[in-house]
Every structure is written in structure tokens, then in C-alpha cells.
Design an enzyme around this catalytic site. Structure first.
Site, PDB file in Angstrom:
ATOM      1  N   LYS A 193      31.443  62.202 -48.327  1.00 29.90           N
ATOM      2  CA  LYS A 193      32.160  63.303 -47.694  1.00 29.90           C
ATOM      3  C   LYS A 193      31.380  63.844 -46.491  1.00 29.90           C
ATOM      4  O   LYS A 193      30.226  63.470 -46.269  1.00 29.90           O
ATOM      5  CB  LYS A 193      32.406  64.414 -48.727  1.00 29.90           C
ATOM      6  CG  LYS A 193      33.281  63.966 -49.908  1.00 29.90           C
ATOM      7  CD  LYS A 193      34.656  63.502 -49.457  1.00 29.90           C
ATOM      8  CE  LYS A 193      35.729  63.547 -50.544  1.00 29.90           C
ATOM      9  NZ  LYS A 193      35.594  62.611 -51.653  1.00 29.90           N
TER      10      LYS A 193
HETATM   11  C1  LIG Z   1      36.533  62.924 -53.064  1.00 32.41           C
HETATM   12  C2  LIG Z   1      37.799  63.620 -53.416  1.00 32.41           C
HETATM   13  C3  LIG Z   1      37.923  64.392 -54.575  1.00 32.41           C
HETATM   14  C4  LIG Z   1      36.872  64.431 -55.637  1.00 32.41           C
HETATM   15  O1  LIG Z   1      35.660  64.929 -55.222  1.00 32.41           O
HETATM   16  P1  LIG Z   1      34.401  64.870 -56.230  1.00 32.41           P
HETATM   17  O2  LIG Z   1      33.413  65.777 -55.621  1.00 32.41           O
HETATM   18  O3  LIG Z   1      33.964  63.439 -56.278  1.00 32.41           O
HETATM   19  O4  LIG Z   1      34.884  65.347 -57.557  1.00 32.41           O
HETATM   20  C5  LIG Z   1      39.085  65.104 -54.766  1.00 32.41           C
HETATM   21  N1  LIG Z   1      40.094  65.052 -53.895  1.00 32.41           N
HETATM   22  C6  LIG Z   1      40.032  64.298 -52.787  1.00 32.41           C
HETATM   23  C7  LIG Z   1      41.187  64.300 -51.839  1.00 32.41           C
HETATM   24  C8  LIG Z   1      38.893  63.538 -52.519  1.00 32.41           C
HETATM   25  O5  LIG Z   1      38.851  62.750 -51.437  1.00 32.41           O
END
Ligand SMILES: *Cc1c(COP(=O)(O)O)cnc(C)c1O
Length: 394
Positions: A193
Site C-alpha cells: 500500500k
Molecule cells: C489491501 C486491501 C484491504 C485489506 O488490507 P489489510 O491491511 O491487508 O487488511 C482491504 N480493502 C482493499 C480495497 C484493499 O486493497
């Protein structure tokens, strides 16, 4: 225009979204190890303060992931069995999974065919007397249609809970910061991210009473102030006011997240440059088109993903063929997302549900390499590879 690099094939793989880590992240981890403070401690406290300021929210809670942030938000809002939550099918399964985990029912509404954001008109059509909340995603980092969803939620007495996993830097129309808008907003610090700590996330809420409940539910449902109310209890005393979760963030992760927060705006500028390069370098290729943008005044894209759609009829081959061919050129790609209502558990519970815009998008979307860890030459390599593959497959 891109001929200079057109015949150059990479000798090293280009990953789709590697993290860009620096000295501050390294120093913070070393500091946690030196002081021995590994679990939630000073870095978590500092992260929550600084994130709250950056996100323009009164309450930012660091948690173990965006998934746990979303689950915590729904539980704290009292959503459970018999309730329905309307969400987008074009998301990571976590968004729907957490709804199911509360005992509520995830209900899928279609996306806008141009931006691929949750379509407020489709949400409206999916409402029932059981609907309690709407859960949009700011897909790819582009703001979803917040204004229309806010109006809809206010009119029907629904909570707005945003999956902002892609949207740390995002602003909506009028310049309002994502994190300051919905009843609850959930961020991800997962490894790929924009703010990458490996694992981690944040939950922002605006209501003070809701914040108190989140604070307690995040850590076993403890009431840390309980001992203060009992004169005779020792300083180590505690109480449980309801069975909570173990969703706190470690200081090791918070130290990395802090370093990432401090370089976030510089990283955002690099991402924007890379997207501009893609827009220019891939213009005019039949059957390959960036997903639509609709950025009103004051709105801001986080540039988390650069998603293109591959129209097989025009591009000579489908998305999967392009992904395979690009992998052979050592260019990594991502798939965001397979529509959740087509995955087994959800398909079995949504027989006959047809969401044509999300289903078509799910077969066409391909995410190209985008990361502040990449140089502009790296992006030129990715562009050249797409152009070579296009020339070959068409
Ligand atoms: C990455 C992601 C998540 C989950 O995030 P985590 O921190 O891994 O739990 C949820 N929603 C979207 C749209 C994502 O891309």
C-alpha cells in the site's frame, strides 16, 4: 517517442508494487529493538497523533490491519445478525468478509462503468429495511462518489463506513480529506500500500462515544480506567466491559509506518509523475485504456494503482494473456479485483445476481507497476513492454 527503450528487455524483474523504505524506518525499527518496546508503545502513540493531523480526524486508532479496522468499525457501530451492509464487488474480499463475520449480510451493488467506483444509484436500489450501512471503497485511490453516498446515508439513517485501503492521500470534492468524512474510515499499511509498514492499519472515527468503544474493543474490551475508580485496586488492575479483540498494532510496525508517513507526500509526487508517463506512453493503443477519472475541484487521487482495461476484441488478446506476456518480459502486474460476488462462498449466496459493470471490469482490469521505489526509467521499461506485447498480440 518511446522508441529509445522499445527494444530493451529488462534483465531484472520489475515488481508491481515494491515498498520504498528509508533510513527513518530502519532507525525506528532499530530503536524498538534497542529499547525493547515491541508492542504498542511510543511509536503507536506518535503515529496516532500524526495520522490524526494528516487525516484531519479527531480520532485515529492504529490497528493490526485494514481488515481488523473494518471489523472493529462494524462491531463498534452495533452491526450484526439480521443487518445488511451494501458494498462494492470490486474490492479485496476482506471488505465483504468482515461484514459476514459480524453475522450481517454483505449486499453487492454495481460500480460506475467509467470510474469503477461504487454507484450511488445502484446502492439506492439495493437498500432494504435491514440495511444499516454503506461500505464504499476508494478504488485505486480515486475518491468514490462521497457526496452522493453521504446524502443517501443521511436520508436513510445509514452509517457510512469507508474502505480507504487505497486512499491515505485522497481528498474528495471540495477538498475534504478522506478520514474526516464517514462515520468510520479504514486504512491499510499492508506491504504494497502507499503507506507500507508490512502489516497494519488505522481506524478513524469522528464520534467521541464511538471512539471510546473502539479504544476498548481494540484491546480485549479492557477498561483501563477501571482501576482508577476503585481506590483499593492496585495500579495493575483492569476490568473487561465487553469481550473485545486483539487488534492493536506493534511498535515495530508503527515505527515503519511513521517513517512512511513522513515521506508520503514526496512518494505521492513520484506516483503522479509515473501515472503521467503511463498516460502519455500508452495513449492511442487500441483496446488498452486507463480507467476513468472524475476529479472535481479540490479532489485528489492517491495514485495507489495504475489500472488499465484490456478490451480483448480490440487489443488482440484478453487481460490474462497480457499479464502472462508481460511476466515473460519481466514486468509484474496485479489484478484488482475479481468481483467478490463471483467467488465461491459469495456466489453460492448470491445466485442469479448480475452486476454487469463489475463483472466486465473484473475480466479486463490489469494493474501496471507503480511505486515510489521505481525510477521513471523503470516505468518507461513497463511502457515499452506493454507496447511490444500489444504489437505482438494484435
Ligand atoms: C489491501 C486491501 C484491504 C485489506 O488490507 P489489510 O491491511 O491487508 O487488511 C482491504 N480493502 C482493499 C480495497 C484493499 O486493497
Amino acid at each position: 517517442m518511446h522508441a529509445a527503450r522499445a527494444d530493451r528487455i529488462r534483465t531484472t524483474p520489475l515488481s508491481f508494487a515494491p515498498p520504498a523504505l528509508g533510513d527513518e524506518e530502519r532507525a525506528n525499527v532499530a530503536r524498538s529493538l534497542d529499547t525493547g518496546w515491541l508492542t504498542s508503545g511510543p511509536f503507536v502513540a506518535q503515529l496516532e497523533t500524526e495520522l490524526g493531523e494528516y487525516l484531519e480526524t479527531p480520532h485515529a486508532f492504529a490497528v493490526s490491519s485494514c481488515t481488523t479496522a473494518m471489523h472493529l468499525a462494524l462491531v463498534a457501530l452495533g452491526i450484526g445478525p439480521g443487518d445488511e451492509v451494501v458494498t462494492t464487488p470490486l474490492t479485496w474480499p476482506a471488505t465483504a468478509n468482515v461484514v459476514a463475520q459480524t453475522g450481517a449480510t454483505p449486499v453487492f451493488a454495481d460500480v460506475d462503468p467509467h470510474t469503477l467506483q461504487l454507484d450511488p444509484a445502484a446502492v439506492e436500489a439495493a437498500l432494504t429495511e435491514h440495511t444499516r450501512a454503506v461500505m464504499p471503497v476508494h478504488y485505486a485511490g480515486h475518491p468514490c462518489d462521497v457526496a452522493a453516498l453521504e446524502t443517501l446515508c443521511a436520508r436513510h439513517g445509514l452509517y457510512l463506513v469507508e474502505d480507504a485501503a487505497h486512499a491515505v492521500e485522497t481528498r474528495v470534492d471540495g477538498g475534504r480529506k478522506v478520514g474526516s468524512i464517514g462515520d468510520a474510515t479504514c486504512f491499510s499499511f499492508y506491504a504494497n500500500k502507499n503507506l507500507a509498514a508490512g502489516e497494519g492499519g488505522a481506524l478513524c472515527v469522528r464520534d467521541d462515544a464511538l471512539a471510546d468503544r473502539v479504544r476498548s474493543l481494540r484491546l480485549h474490551g479492557l477498561d483501563r480506567d477501571a482501576w482508577k475508580r476503585y481506590e483499593k485496586a492496585g495500579p495493575g488492575a483492569y476490568d473487561v466491559i465487553e469481550p473485545g479483540y486483539k487488534y492493536n498494532l506493534s511498535d515495530l510496525h508503527a515505527g515503519v509506518a511513521l517513517g512512511q508517513l513522513h515521506r508520503l507526500e514526496a512518494h505521492h509526487a513520484r506516483r503522479a509523475q509515473q501515472v503521467a508517463l503511463y498516460d502519455e506512453g500508452l495513449a492511442g493503443l487500441d483496446g488498452i485504456e486507463a480507467i476513468g477519472r472524475r476529479l472535481a475541484d479540490g479532489a485528489r487521487h492517491a495514485w495507489h494503482l495504475h489500472v488499465v482495461r484490456i478490451d480483448a476484441a480490440l487489443a488482440g488478446a484478453d487481460r490474462d494473456a497480457y499479464a502472462t506476456a508481460l511476466a515473460a518480459e519481466r514486468v509484474g502486474t496485479g489484478l484488482h479485483f475479481l468481483p467478490v460476488h463471483r467467488l465461491t462462498w459469495y456466489r453460492e449466496r448470491n445466485r442469479g445476481l448480475s452486476l454487469p459493470h463489475a463483472e466486465l471490469a473484473g475480466s479486463q482490469v490489469l494493474s501496471l507497476p507503480l511505486s515510489p521505489a521505481h525510477s521513471l526509467d523503470d516505468i518507461e521499461d513497463a511502457i515499452a513492454a506493454v507496447r511490444r506485447v500489444h504489437a505482438r498480440l494484435r
